[in-house]
Design an enzyme around this catalytic site. Structure first.
Site, PDB file in Angstrom:
ATOM      1  N   ASP A 243     -34.597  54.132  11.813  1.00 35.91           N
ATOM      2  CA  ASP A 243     -35.017  55.405  11.238  1.00 35.91           C
ATOM      3  C   ASP A 243     -33.795  56.122  10.679  1.00 35.91           C
ATOM      4  OD1 ASP A 243     -36.500  58.092  11.005  1.00 35.91           O
ATOM      5  OD2 ASP A 243     -38.023  56.811  11.908  1.00 35.91           O
ATOM      6  N   HIS A 298     -35.844  63.308  11.734  1.00 35.01           N
ATOM      7  CA  HIS A 298     -37.004  62.434  11.930  1.00 35.01           C
ATOM      8  C   HIS A 298     -36.728  61.349  12.964  1.00 35.01           C
ATOM      9  CE1 HIS A 298     -39.911  59.202  10.789  1.00 35.01           C
ATOM     10  NE2 HIS A 298     -40.711  60.216  10.524  1.00 35.01           N
ATOM     11  N   SER A 553     -46.068  58.835  11.694  1.00 32.17           N
ATOM     12  CA  SER A 553     -44.712  58.650  12.222  1.00 32.17           C
ATOM     13  C   SER A 553     -44.624  59.049  13.680  1.00 32.17           C
ATOM     14  CB  SER A 553     -43.716  59.504  11.430  1.00 32.17           C
ATOM     15  OG  SER A 553     -43.208  58.837  10.319  1.00 32.17           O
TER      16      SER A 553
END
Length: 654
Positions: A243, A298, A553
């Protein structure tokens, strides 16, 4: 309420199975896909296209004996395509008729692997007029291209083929499609992150374990089992996340307390904790900028959803039980171990925040990295849609996953690892009837050997100070124009699906997603290197330690963590090492550890008055899969599981 079976899947006539390959679907006995090349013929009309690659379609379903037969004839089996079709390479230069005569199984059709089968429709049409700049493409090859073409990476796969990414001019693209070593070419679409009281909903923190007082398998009639609350927190499991980045990016320096390891210390003041190290085993830089930090947030959020220990919201040592107690915003496997692959390039102005440049230039690193051997479960909260294949198409990334996972076997010969992949956030109400349409699945989520995760609603309708994305109309008014979705809270009913969650099926009619997990208003760890004003301005920061995000996600790492706990429990229960729990067995167990969500959260009288003669699909959308069943019932989830909205259901491992 009457349970309706999903009647939208077509009944395929097995005496006339279609061929589905690279976006083409048709009967090969009736036509060859039209394209730029055509069948090369001499003046007598004879086919003179030379190739040793053939498609063989059998008349019915077959078992391993067919593949064994082909390999015994010195043919390499490179791929399977629906329905009942193998792509093979003849290593001895035999004619089509000779091969057909020597295969004992019943063949429906056999033909040359023409260039038209090797690329999705529209790929050359779009690029033929623009020959001034190069574009990236995925290629599958039997051998690398000559050095005259610019490669981004070339990866030899476990099956002996080469997955490569090349920068090519359009005229070069047309040149290479007909080469004898070319199997297919797909467009390369930049991979994107898919974010737009979860742990309690999934009940992943404990299992009721039946232990009998005598060592027999079946209890005697007069004997009741003792129910023991047995905690499993993933301490034996290693997760890998690729990620944006992880917190400060420094394993040996400051990484959030949420990712450290603690033990009970009776000598310490409350909360009776003693730090004994980190659970982050390694952080790899795959973007090439020598920066593993998470300036976007994120990656840290996703990692926290798996293994945050709730240090700031309730972690303490219970002196009576002599064990840690997790509370607050703990991940679904709060004792798990982590390997992280930092994919964002943080120092290029031409790349947006949250980019996954490292995966775009080195996708193989997502599964093939130095610590791959110790990984049990991968979590991927990113993906894309190949515009030429369309929603639900089987793309190069999906094939990469399938090939690596199928061939990554342990000493017992069984596949060992499982990938959890986000389904995508492209769910839409295309025809204004208050029901999310089908056919919005990311092409990266279509692999067969993975678990594709959609998003259900969380139970967190409001939170302090900033009600970020409280209602679906605040997220995307164009995608959700009608009630009951338009004005609905995005996280107020765990019985419902997240409206944005991508729906299946795949183009070859497989059910996806496989499962769903909470994916709205999920609270997890905030990266210490993230831009705090960025989060607070958009209302997404919970406080200085945690942040809130929504998307498939967020659902994906929660499901991955719960699966890790389930794998640890299975290993403990059957007394086998984690490496001896086959990935297909874990997936099968996982699909049964679900709770059906049919019919969803809305009542029929909440839907707008609509013309029931109006088909589900709007103008420009694909025709309904079954012409005899063009309408969906007025329910959020119209059919009993398994279906293409929730898959086998919402994960509930208890």
């Amino acid at each position: 309420m009457e349970r309706q079976k999903d009647a939208s899947f077509p009944t395929l006539e097995l005496d006339a199975p279609p061929l589905m390959i690279n976006g083409y679907m048709g009967d090969p006995l009736k036509n060859c896909p039209a394209g730029f090349f055509g069948i090369i013929e001499d003046r007598r009309g004879r086919d003179v296209f030379e190739t040793n690659l053939y498609l063989i379609q059998f008349s019915e379903r077959f078992g391993p004996d067919v593949k064994n037969t082909l390999e015994s004839m010195n043919m390499k089996v490179h791929a399977y395509y629906p329905m009942f079709t193998f792509l093979v390479e003849d290593t001895q230069g035999r004619s089509l008729n000779t091969l057909r005569a020597n295969i004992p199984q019943k063949i429906r059709w056999m033909g040359k692997y023409y260039p038209e089968y090797r690329y999705p429709r529209g790929l050359l049409t779009t690029t033929q007029q623009l020959d001034t700049e190069k574009n990236p493409y995925y290629l599958l090859l039997t051998s690398p291209l000559p050095g005259t073409y610019e490669d981004i990476y070339i990866q030899e796969m476990p099956d002996g083929l080469y997955m490569a990414k090349y920068n090519l001019y359009p005229h070069e693209l047309k040149e290479i499609i007909a080469l004898p070593n070319m199997l297919y070419v797909h467009a390369s679409v930049p991979l994107q992150i898919m974010n737009n009281q979860a742990r309690g909903i999934m009940e992943s923190s404990f299992y009721w374990n039946e232990r009998y007082r005598t060592p027999h398998i079946i209890p005697m009639p007069d004997e009741e089992p003792d129910l023991v609350l047995e905690y499993m927190e993933g301490a034996k499991v290693t997760f890998a996340v690729s990620d944006t980045g992880l917190d400060s990016g420094d394993v040996d320096g400051f990484v959030s307390e949420e990712f450290r390891r603690y033990t009970v210390d009776p000598e310490a003041d409350f909360p009776h904790l003693r730090e004994v190290g980190t659970r982050v085993l390694s952080i790899f830089d795959i973007a090439g900028d020598d920066d593993r930090s998470d300036v976007h947030g994120h990656g840290t959020h996703c990692a926290g959803s798996i293994l945050a220990n709730a240090y700031h919201t309730g972690l303490y040592g219970d002196l009576f039980l002599n064990r840690l107690i997790w509370g607050g915003f703990a991940g679904s496997a709060p004792e798990g171990n982590l390997i992280f692959l930092a994919a964002s390039h943080n120092h290029r102005e031409d790349l947006p925040p949250g980019n996954l440049h490292g995966l775009d230039i080195n996708l193989p690193a997502s599964l093939l990295h130095p610590d791959n051997d110790i990984v049990d479960i991968y979590s991927h909260s990113w993906g894309s849609v190949d515009p030429f294949l369309g929603y639900g198409g089987y793309c190069s990334v999906a094939r990469f996953f399938d090939t690596v996972l199928w061939n990554d076997v342990g000493a017992d010969g069984n596949p060992r690892k499982l990938v959890f992949q986000a389904a995508g956030n492209d769910g839409q109400d295309r025809n204004l009837d208050g029901i999310i349409n089908r056919d919005s699945l990311s092409t990266t989520a279509t692999a067969k050997n993975i678990v594709t995760v959609g998003a259900s609603e969380n139970s967190r309708p409001l939170y302090p100070e900033n009600p970020f994305y409280t209602r679906y109309k605040d997220m995307d008014v164009e995608s959700f124009p009608s009630n009951p979705i338009h004005d609905d809270n995005i996280a107020n009913d765990p019985r419902g699906l997240a409206a944005f969650s991508s729906r299946g099926p795949t183009q070859d009619f497989r059910i996806k997603p496989d499962i769903v997990a909470p994916g709205t208003n999920v609270v997890s760890v905030l990266s210490s290197d993230a831009d705090l004003p960025h989060f607070f301005d958009r209302g997404g920061a919970y406080n200085e330690v945690y942040t809130i995000m929504s998307g498939t996600s967020m659902a994906t790492p929660l499901a991955a963590g719960a699966a890790g706990v389930l794998k640890e429990y299975t290993s403990d229960r059957i007394r086998r090492p984690l490496a001896q729990i086959p990935s297909y067995a874990l997936k099968a167990i996982l699909l049964t550890a679900t709770e059906e969500m049919y019919p969803g959260q809305y009542d029929e009288d909440q839907y707008p008055d609509i013309d029931m003669e109006k088909p589900e699909y709007g103008p420009g959308d694909p025709v309904p899969l079954n012409p005899d069943y063009p309408f969906r019932p007025r329910k959020e989830i119209p059919f009993v599981a398994p279906n293409t909205d929730e898959g086998w259901g919402r994960l509930n491992v208890n």
